[in-house]
Write a protein that holds these residues in place. Structure first.
Motif, PDB file in Angstrom:
ATOM      1  N   PHE A   1       0.827  -1.204   0.000  1.00 39.36           N
ATOM      2  CA  PHE A   1       0.000   0.000   0.000  1.00 39.36           C
ATOM      3  C   PHE A   1       0.865   1.259   0.000  1.00 39.36           C
ATOM      4  N   LYS A   2       1.885   1.279   0.840  1.00 43.34           N
ATOM      5  CA  LYS A   2       2.758   2.449   0.918  1.00 43.34           C
ATOM      6  C   LYS A   2       3.542   2.649  -0.376  1.00 43.34           C
ATOM      7  N   ALA A   3       3.949   1.557  -0.994  1.00 42.85           N
ATOM      8  CA  ALA A   3       4.761   1.653  -2.207  1.00 42.85           C
ATOM      9  C   ALA A   3       3.945   1.959  -3.460  1.00 42.85           C
ATOM     10  N   HIS A   4       2.706   1.432  -3.527  1.00 42.38           N
ATOM     11  CA  HIS A   4       1.966   1.483  -4.783  1.00 42.38           C
ATOM     12  C   HIS A   4       0.529   1.992  -4.674  1.00 42.38           C
ATOM     13  N   GLY A   5       0.092   2.316  -3.481  1.00 43.72           N
ATOM     14  CA  GLY A   5      -1.245   2.875  -3.323  1.00 43.72           C
ATOM     15  C   GLY A   5      -2.352   1.842  -3.236  1.00 43.72           C
ATOM     16  N   GLU A   6      -3.546   2.353  -3.182  1.00 42.51           N
ATOM     17  CA  GLU A   6      -4.744   1.560  -2.937  1.00 42.51           C
ATOM     18  C   GLU A   6      -4.996   0.486  -3.999  1.00 42.51           C
ATOM     19  N   THR A   7      -4.729   0.781  -5.256  1.00 44.86           N
ATOM     20  CA  THR A   7      -5.032  -0.185  -6.318  1.00 44.86           C
ATOM     21  C   THR A   7      -4.191  -1.452  -6.200  1.00 44.86           C
ATOM     22  N   ALA A   8      -3.054  -1.369  -5.546  1.00 43.99           N
ATOM     23  CA  ALA A   8      -2.212  -2.551  -5.363  1.00 43.99           C
ATOM     24  C   ALA A   8      -2.865  -3.575  -4.439  1.00 43.99           C
ATOM     25  N   LEU A   9      -3.900  -3.172  -3.712  1.00 52.22           N
ATOM     26  CA  LEU A   9      -4.581  -4.078  -2.790  1.00 52.22           C
ATOM     27  C   LEU A   9      -5.712  -4.860  -3.444  1.00 52.22           C
ATOM     28  N   ASP A  10      -6.017  -4.563  -4.697  1.00 51.16           N
ATOM     29  CA  ASP A  10      -7.029  -5.342  -5.408  1.00 51.16           C
ATOM     30  C   ASP A  10      -6.586  -6.795  -5.468  1.00 51.16           C
ATOM     31  N   ARG A  11      -7.527  -7.717  -5.376  1.00 49.51           N
ATOM     32  CA  ARG A  11      -7.181  -9.144  -5.396  1.00 49.51           C
ATOM     33  C   ARG A  11      -6.340  -9.519  -6.610  1.00 49.51           C
ATOM     34  N   HIS A  12      -6.721  -9.032  -7.764  1.00 45.44           N
ATOM     35  CA  HIS A  12      -5.990  -9.413  -8.967  1.00 45.44           C
ATOM     36  C   HIS A  12      -4.629  -8.744  -9.065  1.00 45.44           C
ATOM     37  N   ASN A  13      -4.344  -7.770  -8.203  1.00 40.76           N
ATOM     38  CA  ASN A  13      -3.052  -7.083  -8.228  1.00 40.76           C
ATOM     39  C   ASN A  13      -2.111  -7.553  -7.126  1.00 40.76           C
ATOM     40  N   THR A  14      -2.532  -8.469  -6.285  1.00 38.13           N
ATOM     41  CA  THR A  14      -1.703  -8.851  -5.149  1.00 38.13           C
ATOM     42  C   THR A  14      -0.358  -9.404  -5.593  1.00 38.13           C
ATOM     43  N   THR A  15      -0.368 -10.334  -6.538  1.00 40.31           N
ATOM     44  CA  THR A  15       0.894 -10.889  -7.016  1.00 40.31           C
ATOM     45  C   THR A  15       1.699  -9.811  -7.713  1.00 40.31           C
ATOM     46  N   ASN A  16       1.038  -9.003  -8.515  1.00 37.22           N
ATOM     47  CA  ASN A  16       1.718  -7.914  -9.200  1.00 37.22           C
ATOM     48  C   ASN A  16       2.328  -6.959  -8.177  1.00 37.22           C
ATOM     49  N   GLY A  17       1.628  -6.702  -7.110  1.00 37.45           N
ATOM     50  CA  GLY A  17       2.155  -5.830  -6.063  1.00 37.45           C
ATOM     51  C   GLY A  17       3.419  -6.389  -5.451  1.00 37.45           C
ATOM     52  N   LYS A  18       3.472  -7.704  -5.241  1.00 33.15           N
ATOM     53  CA  LYS A  18       4.670  -8.338  -4.698  1.00 33.15           C
ATOM     54  C   LYS A  18       5.830  -8.184  -5.672  1.00 33.15           C
ATOM     55  N   ILE A  19       5.546  -8.392  -6.939  1.00 31.98           N
ATOM     56  CA  ILE A  19       6.590  -8.281  -7.950  1.00 31.98           C
ATOM     57  C   ILE A  19       7.097  -6.848  -8.025  1.00 31.98           C
ATOM     58  N   MET A  20       6.184  -5.879  -8.024  1.00 30.93           N
ATOM     59  CA  MET A  20       6.583  -4.477  -8.101  1.00 30.93           C
ATOM     60  C   MET A  20       7.394  -4.084  -6.881  1.00 30.93           C
ATOM     61  N   LEU A  21       7.000  -4.551  -5.697  1.00 32.11           N
ATOM     62  CA  LEU A  21       7.716  -4.232  -4.482  1.00 32.11           C
ATOM     63  C   LEU A  21       9.100  -4.847  -4.507  1.00 32.11           C
ATOM     64  N   THR A  22       9.197  -6.095  -4.942  1.00 32.82           N
ATOM     65  CA  THR A  22      10.491  -6.762  -5.033  1.00 32.82           C
ATOM     66  C   THR A  22      11.402  -6.028  -6.006  1.00 32.82           C
ATOM     67  N   ALA A  23      10.867  -5.623  -7.150  1.00 28.59           N
ATOM     68  CA  ALA A  23      11.661  -4.895  -8.135  1.00 28.59           C
ATOM     69  C   ALA A  23      12.151  -3.570  -7.560  1.00 28.59           C
ATOM     70  N   LYS A  24      11.289  -2.887  -6.826  1.00 31.68           N
ATOM     71  CA  LYS A  24      11.683  -1.610  -6.224  1.00 31.68           C
ATOM     72  C   LYS A  24      12.774  -1.827  -5.188  1.00 31.68           C
ATOM     73  N   MET A  25      12.657  -2.872  -4.379  1.00 30.14           N
ATOM     74  CA  MET A  25      13.662  -3.176  -3.375  1.00 30.14           C
ATOM     75  C   MET A  25      15.002  -3.491  -4.034  1.00 30.14           C
ATOM     76  N   MET A  26      14.963  -4.253  -5.128  1.00 28.37           N
ATOM     77  CA  MET A  26      16.207  -4.599  -5.827  1.00 28.37           C
ATOM     78  C   MET A  26      16.854  -3.335  -6.402  1.00 28.37           C
ATOM     79  N   THR A  27      16.045  -2.428  -6.923  1.00 29.07           N
ATOM     80  CA  THR A  27      16.572  -1.171  -7.462  1.00 29.07           C
ATOM     81  C   THR A  27      17.245  -0.366  -6.367  1.00 29.07           C
ATOM     82  N   LEU A  28      16.624  -0.290  -5.219  1.00 22.58           N
ATOM     83  CA  LEU A  28      17.197   0.461  -4.111  1.00 22.58           C
ATOM     84  C   LEU A  28      18.495  -0.166  -3.611  1.00 22.58           C
ATOM     85  N   MET A  29      18.577  -1.483  -3.636  1.00 18.65           N
ATOM     86  CA  MET A  29      19.785  -2.170  -3.187  1.00 18.65           C
ATOM     87  C   MET A  29      20.963  -1.925  -4.128  1.00 18.65           C
ATOM     88  N   ASN A  30      20.678  -1.661  -5.388  1.00 20.21           N
ATOM     89  CA  ASN A  30      21.737  -1.447  -6.376  1.00 20.21           C
ATOM     90  C   ASN A  30      22.259  -0.014  -6.379  1.00 20.21           C
TER      91      ASN A  30
END
Length: 75
Positions: free
Chosen positions: A45-74
């Protein structure tokens, strides 16, 4: 054990209670939700907002969060 499915409205209700001061632990006990699930909702929710909480976006939200974390680590 099957995965529980939660509506976007329910997730927002839980996150609003957290925002108002309820601990993740108290929410876990109150709603019988795995602690990691509530923390993941909050992070997505903090990273991607309310729409990331939609059922069909849950997996996408995990992927987007993981990608953002990897970007920050680099950085």
């Amino acid at each position: 054990m099957s995965k529980k499915k939660y509506s976007k409205e329910f997730k927002l209700k839980v996150l609003k209670e957290h925002e108002e001061g309820a601990s993740f632990y108290s929410l876990e006990k109150k709603y019988d939700i795995v602690l990691g699930t509530v923390k993941r909702w909050n992070a997505v929710f903090k990273a991607h907002g309310e729409t990331a909480l939609d059922r069909h976006n849950t997996t996408n939200g995990k992927i987007m969060l993981t990608a953002k974390m990897m970007t920050l680590m680099n950085l």
